[in-house]
Design a protein around this motif. Structure first.
Motif, PDB file in Angstrom:
ATOM      1  N   VAL A  28      -7.128  29.174  33.196  1.00 49.76           N
ATOM      2  CA  VAL A  28      -8.326  29.765  33.800  1.00 49.76           C
ATOM      3  C   VAL A  28      -8.329  29.396  35.276  1.00 49.76           C
ATOM      4  O   VAL A  28      -8.154  28.220  35.624  1.00 49.76           O
ATOM      5  CB  VAL A  28      -9.624  29.236  33.133  1.00 49.76           C
ATOM      6  N   ARG A  29      -8.528  30.398  36.130  1.00 50.73           N
ATOM      7  CA  ARG A  29      -8.591  30.133  37.573  1.00 50.73           C
ATOM      8  C   ARG A  29      -9.927  30.589  38.138  1.00 50.73           C
ATOM      9  O   ARG A  29     -10.440  31.635  37.748  1.00 50.73           O
ATOM     10  CB  ARG A  29      -7.466  30.884  38.309  1.00 50.73           C
ATOM     11  N   PHE A  30     -10.483  29.798  39.047  1.00 47.30           N
ATOM     12  CA  PHE A  30     -11.671  30.184  39.810  1.00 47.30           C
ATOM     13  C   PHE A  30     -11.255  30.175  41.273  1.00 47.30           C
ATOM     14  O   PHE A  30     -10.968  29.109  41.816  1.00 47.30           O
ATOM     15  CB  PHE A  30     -12.805  29.178  39.640  1.00 47.30           C
ATOM     16  N   ALA A  31     -11.232  31.331  41.915  1.00 43.90           N
ATOM     17  CA  ALA A  31     -10.781  31.406  43.308  1.00 43.90           C
ATOM     18  C   ALA A  31      -9.507  30.571  43.462  1.00 43.90           C
ATOM     19  O   ALA A  31      -8.513  30.852  42.823  1.00 43.90           O
ATOM     20  CB  ALA A  31     -11.893  30.960  44.260  1.00 43.90           C
ATOM     21  N   GLY A  32      -9.541  29.519  44.282  1.00 46.09           N
ATOM     22  CA  GLY A  32      -8.324  28.729  44.507  1.00 46.09           C
ATOM     23  C   GLY A  32      -8.074  27.654  43.472  1.00 46.09           C
ATOM     24  O   GLY A  32      -7.044  26.986  43.504  1.00 46.09           O
ATOM     25  N   LEU A  33      -9.018  27.466  42.537  1.00 47.01           N
ATOM     26  CA  LEU A  33      -8.941  26.312  41.636  1.00 47.01           C
ATOM     27  C   LEU A  33      -8.400  26.704  40.259  1.00 47.01           C
ATOM     28  O   LEU A  33      -8.875  27.663  39.656  1.00 47.01           O
ATOM     29  CB  LEU A  33     -10.354  25.731  41.478  1.00 47.01           C
ATOM     30  N   THR A  34      -7.415  25.946  39.779  1.00 51.84           N
ATOM     31  CA  THR A  34      -6.952  26.156  38.404  1.00 51.84           C
ATOM     32  C   THR A  34      -7.714  25.187  37.511  1.00 51.84           C
ATOM     33  O   THR A  34      -7.425  23.994  37.484  1.00 51.84           O
ATOM     34  CB  THR A  34      -5.431  25.934  38.295  1.00 51.84           C
ATOM     35  N   LEU A  36      -8.057  25.357  34.152  1.00 52.46           N
ATOM     36  CA  LEU A  36      -7.233  25.050  32.978  1.00 52.46           C
ATOM     37  C   LEU A  36      -5.836  25.561  33.264  1.00 52.46           C
ATOM     38  O   LEU A  36      -5.669  26.722  33.660  1.00 52.46           O
ATOM     39  CB  LEU A  36      -7.771  25.725  31.715  1.00 52.46           C
ATOM     40  N   ASP A  37      -4.845  24.696  33.035  1.00 53.29           N
ATOM     41  CA  ASP A  37      -3.477  25.031  33.416  1.00 53.29           C
ATOM     42  C   ASP A  37      -2.580  24.987  32.170  1.00 53.29           C
ATOM     43  O   ASP A  37      -2.125  23.914  31.768  1.00 53.29           O
ATOM     44  CB  ASP A  37      -3.024  24.011  34.469  1.00 53.29           C
ATOM     45  N   ALA A  38      -2.395  26.142  31.536  1.00 50.01           N
ATOM     46  CA  ALA A  38      -1.520  26.257  30.355  1.00 50.01           C
ATOM     47  C   ALA A  38      -1.837  25.192  29.306  1.00 50.01           C
ATOM     48  O   ALA A  38      -0.953  24.477  28.833  1.00 50.01           O
ATOM     49  CB  ALA A  38      -0.056  26.189  30.778  1.00 50.01           C
ATOM     50  N   VAL A  39      -3.100  25.116  28.931  1.00 51.25           N
ATOM     51  CA  VAL A  39      -3.537  24.092  27.969  1.00 51.25           C
ATOM     52  C   VAL A  39      -3.324  24.584  26.533  1.00 51.25           C
ATOM     53  O   VAL A  39      -3.673  25.713  26.200  1.00 51.25           O
ATOM     54  CB  VAL A  39      -5.028  23.742  28.198  1.00 51.25           C
ATOM     55  N   SER A  40      -2.743  23.721  25.707  1.00 42.72           N
ATOM     56  CA  SER A  40      -2.531  24.024  24.294  1.00 42.72           C
ATOM     57  C   SER A  40      -3.025  22.861  23.437  1.00 42.72           C
ATOM     58  O   SER A  40      -2.847  21.702  23.809  1.00 42.72           O
ATOM     59  CB  SER A  40      -1.044  24.215  23.985  1.00 42.72           C
ATOM     60  N   PHE A  41      -3.647  23.188  22.314  1.00 48.32           N
ATOM     61  CA  PHE A  41      -3.926  22.200  21.265  1.00 48.32           C
ATOM     62  C   PHE A  41      -4.302  22.952  19.996  1.00 48.32           C
ATOM     63  O   PHE A  41      -4.604  24.155  20.041  1.00 48.32           O
ATOM     64  CB  PHE A  41      -5.017  21.190  21.670  1.00 48.32           C
ATOM     65  N   THR A  42      -4.232  22.245  18.878  1.00 42.80           N
ATOM     66  CA  THR A  42      -4.532  22.869  17.587  1.00 42.80           C
ATOM     67  C   THR A  42      -5.568  22.025  16.868  1.00 42.80           C
ATOM     68  O   THR A  42      -5.424  20.801  16.800  1.00 42.80           O
ATOM     69  CB  THR A  42      -3.249  22.936  16.735  1.00 42.80           C
ATOM     70  N   ILE A  52     -11.288  15.263  25.623  1.00 43.17           N
ATOM     71  CA  ILE A  52     -11.896  14.333  26.571  1.00 43.17           C
ATOM     72  C   ILE A  52     -11.204  14.449  27.926  1.00 43.17           C
ATOM     73  O   ILE A  52     -10.173  15.109  28.065  1.00 43.17           O
ATOM     74  CB  ILE A  52     -11.845  12.867  26.063  1.00 43.17           C
ATOM     75  N   GLY A  53     -11.778  13.779  28.909  1.00 42.70           N
ATOM     76  CA  GLY A  53     -11.211  13.783  30.252  1.00 42.70           C
ATOM     77  C   GLY A  53     -12.305  13.515  31.260  1.00 42.70           C
ATOM     78  O   GLY A  53     -13.487  13.715  30.966  1.00 42.70           O
ATOM     79  N   PRO A  54     -11.921  13.080  32.464  1.00 42.50           N
ATOM     80  CA  PRO A  54     -12.918  12.783  33.491  1.00 42.50           C
ATOM     81  C   PRO A  54     -13.731  14.022  33.890  1.00 42.50           C
ATOM     82  O   PRO A  54     -13.369  15.142  33.531  1.00 42.50           O
ATOM     83  CB  PRO A  54     -12.066  12.299  34.675  1.00 42.50           C
ATOM     84  N   ASN A  55     -14.797  13.828  34.659  1.00 45.49           N
ATOM     85  CA  ASN A  55     -15.626  14.946  35.149  1.00 45.49           C
ATOM     86  C   ASN A  55     -14.745  15.974  35.839  1.00 45.49           C
ATOM     87  O   ASN A  55     -13.864  15.615  36.612  1.00 45.49           O
ATOM     88  CB  ASN A  55     -16.678  14.457  36.145  1.00 45.49           C
ATOM     89  N   GLY A  56     -15.006  17.247  35.534  1.00 47.98           N
ATOM     90  CA  GLY A  56     -14.269  18.323  36.187  1.00 47.98           C
ATOM     91  C   GLY A  56     -12.886  18.567  35.600  1.00 47.98           C
ATOM     92  O   GLY A  56     -12.105  19.353  36.139  1.00 47.98           O
ATOM     93  N   ALA A  57     -12.570  17.923  34.475  1.00 51.67           N
ATOM     94  CA  ALA A  57     -11.224  18.047  33.885  1.00 51.67           C
ATOM     95  C   ALA A  57     -10.978  19.440  33.296  1.00 51.67           C
ATOM     96  O   ALA A  57      -9.832  19.846  33.133  1.00 51.67           O
ATOM     97  CB  ALA A  57     -11.032  16.990  32.803  1.00 51.67           C
ATOM     98  N   PHE A 243      -7.764  17.243  35.559  1.00 55.60           N
ATOM     99  CA  PHE A 243      -7.536  18.326  36.531  1.00 55.60           C
ATOM    100  C   PHE A 243      -6.942  19.572  35.864  1.00 55.60           C
ATOM    101  O   PHE A 243      -6.020  20.179  36.380  1.00 55.60           O
ATOM    102  CB  PHE A 243      -6.621  17.850  37.670  1.00 55.60           C
ATOM    103  N   GLY A 244      -7.482  19.931  34.703  1.00 59.78           N
ATOM    104  CA  GLY A 244      -7.076  21.179  34.040  1.00 59.78           C
ATOM    105  C   GLY A 244      -5.794  21.102  33.259  1.00 59.78           C
ATOM    106  O   GLY A 244      -5.408  22.071  32.603  1.00 59.78           O
ATOM    107  N   ARG A 245      -5.112  19.950  33.300  1.00 60.32           N
ATOM    108  CA  ARG A 245      -3.849  19.839  32.558  1.00 60.32           C
ATOM    109  C   ARG A 245      -4.014  18.924  31.367  1.00 60.32           C
ATOM    110  O   ARG A 245      -4.751  17.932  31.440  1.00 60.32           O
ATOM    111  CB  ARG A 245      -2.756  19.234  33.445  1.00 60.32           C
ATOM    112  N   ARG A 246      -3.290  19.251  30.304  1.00 62.87           N
ATOM    113  CA  ARG A 246      -3.267  18.341  29.164  1.00 62.87           C
ATOM    114  C   ARG A 246      -2.349  17.182  29.493  1.00 62.87           C
ATOM    115  O   ARG A 246      -1.163  17.370  29.729  1.00 62.87           O
ATOM    116  CB  ARG A 246      -2.744  19.082  27.931  1.00 62.87           C
TER     117      ARG A 246
END
Ligand SMILES: Nc1ncnc2c1ncn2[C@@H]1O[C@H](COP(=O)(O)OP(=O)(O)OP(=O)(O)O)[C@@H](O)[C@H]1O
Ligand SMILES: [Mg+2]
Length: 274
Positions: A28-34, A36-42, A52-57, A243-246
């Protein structure tokens, strides 16, 4: 032409375990920001899967994709055989995915009113039939009300069924959101920070409720939460975003000791985030 069934008892929850929820390479991209970057889970059927993850993850962004509010730039979400990517939120809800929101707490109506809003989606009776108060409709409404009462009991709100939500404690109001999501008879429940802002006693009660709901209804839960004690207690599996990555995936014990997770939360390896 297939005739619609007449309004009878309220629909019961689907039998058997929920289908697997699979998230594959979602970006998922918003303007210049990615975000979520190719995130996978089941999410395994009937499990509690923590995200889980820090704020803005990117955790809420991921929920917005799962519930159909955001369309990913690429990647797929599937619930069993059904492709969810690109479906409207109400279609995804109808397939059995319900969510709560991070920052929304109900202030209007009684607990019963709020839970009946959740049942509305399942209602077979049309507007005209409801307005005419046909007997079959009142039977259906009664069945929905009975089910809403059962869900209130299950979520510890039984004693407050006819209470205006404005009179409830903050913790109980947040649990009304959880109960309303359950009123959709979901097979997968998405909880975005269900204990945020609660005190210790309220957190413990909500943890018990999530446990009870999973055991009783046999659904899968995806849990976004900053309370690591709660995550470690409830989750079967944990996926960590930064930062959007797993950055990690594993059992709570594996995650607790994972160097990349410690680094993401604390900036330094070697300490336990819980
Ligand atoms: N609609 C939007 N438009 C632009 N940027 C957005 C939008 N929604 C989220 N973002 C950005 O995407 C990133 C991920 O946000 P998201 O809300 O998913 O994080 P989060 O993991 O839920 O964080 P938190 O723990 O604070 O709730 C952040 O940098 C956020 O500012
Ligand atoms: Mg969030």
């Amino acid at each position: 032409m297939k005739l619609r069934p007449t309004a009878g008892p309220a629909p019961v929850r689907p039998q058997g375990p929920p289908p697997e929820l699979s998230v594959r390479d979602v970006t998922v991209r918003f303007a210049g920001l990615t975000a979520l970057d190719a995130v996978s889970f089941t999410v395994a059927p009937g499990s509690v899967h923590a995200l889980i993850g820090p704020n803005g993850a990117g955790k809420s962004t991921c929920f917005n994709v799962l519930s159909g509010l955001y369309r990913p730039a690429s990647g797929q979400v599937r619930l069993g055989d059904a492709a969810l990517t690109g479906l409207a939120p109400h279609r995804i809800a109808a397939l059995g995915v319900a969510r709560t929101f991070q920052n929304i707490v109900t202030t209007e109506g009684t607990v019963a009113d709020n839970l009946m809003l959740g049942r509305h989606v399942l209602s077979k009776a049309g507007f005209a039939a409801t307005a005419l108060r046909l007997p079959a409709v009142s039977r259906e409404q009664r069945a929905h009300l009975d089910r809403a009462r059962e869900i209130a009991e299950l979520t510890g709100l039984g004693g407050h069924f006819d209470t205006p939500v404005g009179l409830l404690s903050y913790g109980d109001r947040k649990r009304v959101e959880l109960a309303r999501a359950l009123c959709l008879e979901p097979r997968v429940l998405l909880l975005d920070e269900p204990v945020a802002g609660m005190n210790g006693a309220e957190r413990a009660r909500t943890a018990e409720t999530v446990d009870a709901v999973r055991a009783e209804l046999g659904l899968s839960v995806v849990l976004v939460e900053h309370d690591m004690g709660l995550v470690m207690r409830l989750a079967d599996e944990v996926t960590v975003l930064d930062f959007g990555r797993r950055i990690a995936h594993g059992s709570p014990d594996e995650i607790r000791r994972h160097p990349d997770v410690l680094r993401a939360y604390l900036g330094t390896p070697g300490e336990d985030p819980a």
